[in-house]
Design an enzyme around this catalytic site. Sequence first.
Site, PDB file in Angstrom:
ATOM      1  N   ARG A 106      -5.914  -4.497  -7.769  1.00 42.20           N
ATOM      2  CA  ARG A 106      -6.018  -3.097  -8.178  1.00 42.20           C
ATOM      3  C   ARG A 106      -6.505  -3.005  -9.612  1.00 42.20           C
ATOM      4  NH1 ARG A 106      -0.803  -0.167  -5.302  1.00 42.20           N
ATOM      5  NH2 ARG A 106      -1.082  -1.289  -3.333  1.00 42.20           N
ATOM      6  N   GLU A 162      -6.038  -1.467 -12.243  1.00 44.78           N
ATOM      7  CA  GLU A 162      -5.122  -0.599 -13.000  1.00 44.78           C
ATOM      8  C   GLU A 162      -5.710  -0.433 -14.395  1.00 44.78           C
ATOM      9  OE1 GLU A 162      -2.524   0.688 -11.591  1.00 44.78           O
ATOM     10  OE2 GLU A 162      -1.917  -0.646  -9.948  1.00 44.78           O
ATOM     11  N   ARG A 193       4.557  -3.832 -15.865  1.00 42.95           N
ATOM     12  CA  ARG A 193       4.804  -4.016 -14.422  1.00 42.95           C
ATOM     13  C   ARG A 193       3.560  -3.932 -13.536  1.00 42.95           C
ATOM     14  NH1 ARG A 193       8.382   1.121 -12.664  1.00 42.95           N
ATOM     15  NH2 ARG A 193       6.651   2.293 -11.831  1.00 42.95           N
ATOM     16  N   HIS A 194       2.390  -3.871 -14.159  1.00 35.55           N
ATOM     17  CA  HIS A 194       1.155  -3.841 -13.377  1.00 35.55           C
ATOM     18  C   HIS A 194       0.238  -5.004 -13.745  1.00 35.55           C
ATOM     19  CE1 HIS A 194       2.281   0.486 -13.090  1.00 35.55           C
ATOM     20  NE2 HIS A 194       1.809   0.332 -11.867  1.00 35.55           N
ATOM     21  N   GLU A 215      10.422   0.416  -9.318  1.00 39.49           N
ATOM     22  CA  GLU A 215      10.003   0.390  -7.912  1.00 39.49           C
ATOM     23  C   GLU A 215       9.592  -1.023  -7.515  1.00 39.49           C
ATOM     24  OE1 GLU A 215       6.646   3.004  -6.907  1.00 39.49           O
ATOM     25  OE2 GLU A 215       6.019   1.478  -5.467  1.00 39.49           O
ATOM     26  N   SER A 243       7.297   0.281  -1.672  1.00 42.99           N
ATOM     27  CA  SER A 243       7.116   1.605  -1.079  1.00 42.99           C
ATOM     28  C   SER A 243       6.988   1.415   0.409  1.00 42.99           C
ATOM     29  CB  SER A 243       5.836   2.264  -1.596  1.00 42.99           C
ATOM     30  OG  SER A 243       6.037   2.762  -2.885  1.00 42.99           O
ATOM     31  N   ARG A 269       6.751  -8.322  -9.129  1.00 41.05           N
ATOM     32  CA  ARG A 269       7.688  -7.350  -9.693  1.00 41.05           C
ATOM     33  C   ARG A 269       9.125  -7.641  -9.255  1.00 41.05           C
ATOM     34  NH1 ARG A 269       6.089  -1.082  -9.379  1.00 41.05           N
ATOM     35  NH2 ARG A 269       4.118  -1.699 -10.362  1.00 41.05           N
TER      36      ARG A 269
HETATM   37  P1  ATP Z   1       3.382   1.994  -9.131  1.00 39.26           P
HETATM   38  O1  ATP Z   1       3.722   3.417  -8.842  1.00 39.26           O
HETATM   39  O2  ATP Z   1       4.484   1.235  -9.757  1.00 39.26           O
HETATM   40  O3  ATP Z   1       2.060   1.828  -9.811  1.00 39.26           O
HETATM   41  P2  ATP Z   1       2.400   1.988  -6.490  1.00 39.26           P
HETATM   42  O4  ATP Z   1       3.287   3.020  -5.876  1.00 39.26           O
HETATM   43  O5  ATP Z   1       1.029   2.362  -6.893  1.00 39.26           O
HETATM   44  O6  ATP Z   1       3.165   1.306  -7.726  1.00 39.26           O
HETATM   45  P3  ATP Z   1       2.292   0.736  -3.926  1.00 39.26           P
HETATM   46  O7  ATP Z   1       0.954   1.105  -3.459  1.00 39.26           O
HETATM   47  O8  ATP Z   1       3.466   1.470  -3.428  1.00 39.26           O
HETATM   48  O9  ATP Z   1       2.301   0.728  -5.531  1.00 39.26           O
HETATM   49  O10 ATP Z   1       2.438  -0.861  -3.701  1.00 39.26           O
HETATM   50  C1  ATP Z   1       3.607  -1.473  -3.186  1.00 39.26           C
HETATM   51  C2  ATP Z   1       4.256  -2.367  -4.210  1.00 39.26           C
HETATM   52  O11 ATP Z   1       3.325  -3.300  -4.740  1.00 39.26           O
HETATM   53  C3  ATP Z   1       4.794  -1.635  -5.428  1.00 39.26           C
HETATM   54  O12 ATP Z   1       6.065  -1.099  -5.176  1.00 39.26           O
HETATM   55  C4  ATP Z   1       4.838  -2.735  -6.457  1.00 39.26           C
HETATM   56  O13 ATP Z   1       5.981  -3.545  -6.313  1.00 39.26           O
HETATM   57  C5  ATP Z   1       3.620  -3.565  -6.100  1.00 39.26           C
HETATM   58  N1  ATP Z   1       2.477  -3.204  -6.945  1.00 39.26           N
HETATM   59  C6  ATP Z   1       1.627  -2.170  -6.798  1.00 39.26           C
HETATM   60  N2  ATP Z   1       0.666  -2.171  -7.727  1.00 39.26           N
HETATM   61  C7  ATP Z   1       0.899  -3.265  -8.494  1.00 39.26           C
HETATM   62  C8  ATP Z   1       0.247  -3.837  -9.618  1.00 39.26           C
HETATM   63  N3  ATP Z   1      -0.853  -3.309 -10.137  1.00 39.26           N
HETATM   64  N4  ATP Z   1       0.760  -4.962 -10.150  1.00 39.26           N
HETATM   65  C9  ATP Z   1       1.869  -5.547  -9.633  1.00 39.26           C
HETATM   66  N5  ATP Z   1       2.527  -5.051  -8.576  1.00 39.26           N
HETATM   67  C10 ATP Z   1       2.055  -3.930  -8.004  1.00 39.26           C
HETATM   68 MG    MG Z   2       4.618   2.899  -4.444  1.00 41.09          MG
END
Ligand code: ATP
Ligand code: MG
Length: 431
Positions: free
Chosen positions: A209, A211, A217-218, A354, A357, A405
Amino acid sequence: MNRSYSKDIQKAKVGSAVELAGWAAVIKVLGKIAFVKLRDREGEVQLVASNKKLINSLKDLTHESVIYAKGKVRQSKLKSGGNEVELQKFEVLSKADANLPIDMSGKIPTDLSKRLNWRVLDLRSSKKYAIFKLRSAMNYYIREYLQQNNFIEMQTPKIVGSGAEGGATLFSLDYYGKKAYLSQSQQLYKQMLLAAGLDKVYEIGPAFRAEKSHTMRHLAEFTQFDFEMAFLKDENNIMKIIEDMFVFVLKKLNAHNKYELETLGINLNVPKVPFPKVTYESALKLLAKEGIKIKKGDDIGTEDEKKLGDLIEKKYKTKAYFITKFPFGIKPFYIMKDGKTYSKAFDFEYNGEELASGGQREHNYEKLASQIKEKGLNVKDFEDYLNTFKFGTPAHGGFGLGIDRMVKNILNLDNIREAVLFPRDPERLSP
Ligand code: ATP
Ligand code: MG
């Protein structure tokens, strides 16, 4: 070589002959006696040289060189010393440059970015070994739980034609002249595999991703544990699996990984099941009582999520809980609606962060097509996925959990980068 690890020396018989190989962590040459601390994957052990020839051979030894040692186990003269090795033979297997780019003694703190530039050296410590041994153990216990419960491990494509989690974080690439993307999650494929009749599937694999923000945490590349099952009643079935599995993993760590947990100074409390379930609306109310106002329909930001974690821990005496019934507006298109504005989506939270999800998915073709449009996405981009829902797909749901995470939060690390061997973020593409 009949190689022992440093840890074995503490259990070995005094007087027994041993062979070791590892890195020279500490070197002290003091005239009539010399000490070398040998570090290997399993810890450190003191080597002692008291004969002249051996002491001489240690004079040019540089820190972090790879060494071979043969000797006899004896009890240390120091009270807390345990066993050590009286050297009989010593060899340098690979000499390290005397100018080390980062401090390896643990005495001078080096900032994270510099440590990551020299990650291989940075990893040479019992604490770092403990993090990655525990990470490996967690992955193993997750798989153990899932295999015991009849789930099938899958591997799905990482080069894909469309994203599932919103366009903003897609990495695009050239695929034989066509536009392709790096997979953001296994979402669409795991659902398609349920339509294929596999019933219970999971994958632990990379997700990408783009980001834009720099957070603790990302990452741009992370390891996602994706899980999906068919023939469920509702999202509560999925939350039950997360609870059981999470408790299974923590119990296993306590039972089999004491040494690594102690190395990191961690006392793992296993949360009681069932984990509390707090609806999105009541989470907002809890925060409002503390003067934190979030507009209904908006996402709960990182700081507020931490605060919510504290409030829930105070109220329910647990770090593990679910936030349920999120508004559809802040969840992806594939989630099942619950009434007009809400959805069957939940987040699994631990430590105020989190970890996962999940939820029940929409499996009705027409509804799913309309939800794709509602999110402003193009139905054409999801044709293959969408078509599977035309030909018989059972009710289903699942979750995506970030392994990195999870490791960060179970091991109380400040930064997700500490939980990853070679992290990728907007600033970092090497090593
Ligand atoms: P956040 O709101 O924390 O950015 P998200 O809701 O966008 O996360 P989801 O699409 O729900 O992320 O992805 C499922 C899980 O994958 C998240 O709960 C998290 O633990 C992990 N995750 C998502 N994006 C990342 C990232 N960029 N780096 C590390 N872990 C991630
Ligand atoms: Mg999520």
